[in-house]
Design a protein around this motif. Structure first.
Motif, mmCIF file in Angstrom:
data_model
loop_
_atom_site.group_PDB
_atom_site.id
_atom_site.type_symbol
_atom_site.label_atom_id
_atom_site.label_comp_id
_atom_site.label_asym_id
_atom_site.label_seq_id
_atom_site.Cartn_x
_atom_site.Cartn_y
_atom_site.Cartn_z
ATOM 1 N N GLN A 223 0.814 -1.213 0.000
ATOM 2 C CA GLN A 223 0.000 0.000 0.000
ATOM 3 C C GLN A 223 0.847 1.261 0.000
ATOM 4 O O GLN A 223 0.410 2.305 -0.490
ATOM 5 C CB GLN A 223 -0.939 0.007 1.207
ATOM 6 N N ARG A 224 2.036 1.194 0.536
ATOM 7 C CA ARG A 224 2.932 2.345 0.541
ATOM 8 C C ARG A 224 3.903 2.311 -0.632
ATOM 9 O O ARG A 224 4.156 3.333 -1.279
ATOM 10 C CB ARG A 224 3.722 2.387 1.858
ATOM 11 N N VAL A 225 4.455 1.126 -0.921
ATOM 12 C CA VAL A 225 5.530 1.013 -1.906
ATOM 13 C C VAL A 225 5.007 1.139 -3.343
ATOM 14 O O VAL A 225 5.586 1.863 -4.162
ATOM 15 C CB VAL A 225 6.281 -0.324 -1.723
ATOM 16 N N ILE A 226 3.934 0.435 -3.687
ATOM 17 C CA ILE A 226 3.464 0.398 -5.078
ATOM 18 C C ILE A 226 3.062 1.780 -5.591
ATOM 19 O O ILE A 226 3.470 2.165 -6.708
ATOM 20 C CB ILE A 226 2.316 -0.614 -5.234
ATOM 21 N N PRO A 227 2.277 2.587 -4.853
ATOM 22 C CA PRO A 227 1.955 3.925 -5.377
ATOM 23 C C PRO A 227 3.198 4.769 -5.634
ATOM 24 O O PRO A 227 3.280 5.480 -6.648
ATOM 25 C CB PRO A 227 1.087 4.533 -4.273
ATOM 26 N N ARG A 228 4.172 4.708 -4.726
ATOM 27 C CA ARG A 228 5.400 5.480 -4.922
ATOM 28 C C ARG A 228 6.161 4.974 -6.149
ATOM 29 O O ARG A 228 6.687 5.770 -6.942
ATOM 30 C CB ARG A 228 6.288 5.386 -3.681
ATOM 31 N N ALA A 229 6.230 3.656 -6.291
ATOM 32 C CA ALA A 229 6.955 3.081 -7.427
ATOM 33 C C ALA A 229 6.301 3.474 -8.752
ATOM 34 O O ALA A 229 6.995 3.747 -9.742
ATOM 35 C CB ALA A 229 7.024 1.564 -7.290
ATOM 36 N N ILE A 230 4.975 3.503 -8.792
ATOM 37 C CA ILE A 230 4.259 3.878 -10.021
ATOM 38 C C ILE A 230 4.625 5.293 -10.455
ATOM 39 O O ILE A 230 4.947 5.545 -11.623
ATOM 40 C CB ILE A 230 2.738 3.745 -9.807
ATOM 41 N N ILE A 231 4.588 6.237 -9.519
ATOM 42 C CA ILE A 231 4.911 7.630 -9.848
ATOM 43 C C ILE A 231 6.382 7.770 -10.235
ATOM 44 O O ILE A 231 6.722 8.449 -11.215
ATOM 45 C CB ILE A 231 4.584 8.550 -8.662
#
Length: 442
Positions: A223-231
């Protein structure tokens, strides 16, 4: 058997490895795959097309990140659209995106065969395709950690080449009369419709951020890592595309002088660094293709796994995790078999369909943000109004414009694929008298 007793994907990836996975999928050297075609189409304004494409993809990536935070599950646009609009719309969104993902490995195997044959004429194109296909399929069956290691190593090799290219390009253009950089990046020439047509060709280059969303169930603290990785993948990838294409334009500003638009990268390399850079480019490009196809075959197998797990395609083939390797072996093998089609088709035929499914999926995810956050959860004040309505609305508008900028053939074949998916959905739901089956795993 309960859901908690079934095999699960292993959570091993972190933010750096997830970002490298996405960048490997995006293949920074893909700039040179379509460089000549787009630069000729836009009359030397490929940089403008990339900037426009990055703007459109940023709004869409923000929507992906927002949905990934709400639903940290494997399945990408399929899962997000299903959660927002229900099983039927989710199925059709996943079906459209599946066309894109299933063809991506096949096209990359074809490109690998072409370049290996060009570098080593004694090796037939078919041998390069088969050897690379079998190697990558075995690697993706073994597990996500091995994929991550290989992807990271191949991204590093591409970075080394890019440093060499940028250095030699800099020496090549030093002291030479150059076109005005503002004109190269923003200048007038072709109309906006032409720039959008160029951006529509380039948008598949950004599929890496969608690929990141498919490994949510294999990432720690998703929930924290994937959104950051996408951006991060979207911004870093877009910056790399612009950074590479700008000196390539400056090294050889006369876009009418290409020997062949399809192989214009070779003219650019010759102008920047002679035979040495041409050979280095071939090696780096083939290596990059290996990284990209490893990531893309992993990605599409996870999408098929998510759909098979929910029962919308045969679960016995697609929805099972191998007890030893803890990977969706059935889905991986199916994608590998589709890759063999590269032995019989042309690159032009396959690549014409790449962007259709991506843009349909991107549009559906933007709409899913509006439905989930603005309509269902009624988050309608302050920053929530911007991220839940304004930003995804801009994303929808830009994606639709890009979608309508595709060629007529791509639109016709893509719509035929969607029609086939609608028929499959009708059979699955007894002609829409019941909902598609769903299985939710924690």
């Amino acid at each position: 058997m309960t859901a908690s007793n079934e095999p699960h994907l292993k959570r091993t990836l972190t933010l750096p490895t997830a970002v490298l996975f996405g960048l490997s999928y995006m293949l920074p050297l893909t700039v040179f795959t379509t460089f000549g075609i787009v630069n000729v189409l836009t009359e030397g304004h490929i940089v403008s097309a990339y900037m426009l494409c990055l703007l459109a993809m940023f709004f869409t990536a923000a929507s992906y990140a927002k949905m990934a935070r709400a639903y940290p599950l494997a399945g990408s646009a399929y899962v997000y659209t299903r959660k927002a609009f229900g099983g039927s719309i989710g199925f059709l969104s996943g079906w459209a995106l599946m066309l894109d993902y299933i063809l991506m490995p096949m096209i990359t195997y074809l490109v690998i065969g072409i370049y290996i044959n060009a570098a080593l004429p004694m090796v037939p194109q078919s041998v390069g395709i088969v050897v690379s296909l079998l190697s990558v399929t075995a690697l993706t069956i073994i597990g996500i950690r091995s994929v991550s290691i290989v992807s990271s190593a191949l991204v590093a090799f591409q970075v080394v080449f890019l440093v060499v290219f940028l250095t030699m390009a800099g020496f090549s253009i030093w002291g030479q009369p150059l076109p005005d950089i503002s004109d190269v990046m923003f200048g007038s020439g072709p109309g906006m419709a032409t720039i959008f047509s160029g951006a529509a060709i380039l948008c598949f280059s950004f599929l890496g951020f969608d690929a990141v969303s498919t490994i949510a169930e294999e990432t720690r603290d998703a929930q924290r890592v994937i959104p950051r990785a996408i951006i991060l993948v979207t911004l870093i990838g877009g910056a790399l595309f612009i950074l590479i294409s700008l000196p390539a334009v400056l090294v050889m500003p006369d876009w009418t002088a290409y020997t062949d638009a399809d192989s214009a990268a070779l003219d650019v390399m010759q102008a920047a660094g002679g035979r040495f850079l041409g050979m280095f480019f071939t090696a780096a490009y083939v290596a990059g293709c290996f990284g990209a196809v490893t990531a893309s075959q992993t990605t599409v197998s996870r999408i098929l796994y998510a759909m098979g797990r929910d029962g919308v395609i045969p679960k016995s083939v697609f929805g099972r995790i191998h007890p030893r390797f803890q990977t969706p072996v059935g889905a991986i093998l199916v994608v590998g078999m589709v890759g063999f089609v590269a032995l019989f088709v042309s690159l032009d035929l396959a690549s014409s369909l790449i962007n259709f499914g991506a843009l349909v999926a991107f549009t559906s995810v933007n709409l899913s943000v509006i439905k989930h956050f603005y309509i269902d959860r009624k988050e309608r004040s302050g920053w929530s109004l911007v991220t839940g309505l304004a930003a995804p609305t801009i994303g929808v508008a830009m994606c639709v414009w890009l979608w309508l900028s595709l060629s007529a053939d791509a639109l016709a074949i893509g719509l035929a694929w969607v029609l086939l998916g609608t028929l499959q959905l009708g059979l699955l739901t007894r002609w829409f008298t019941r909902k598609p089956p769903e299985l939710s795993l924690d």
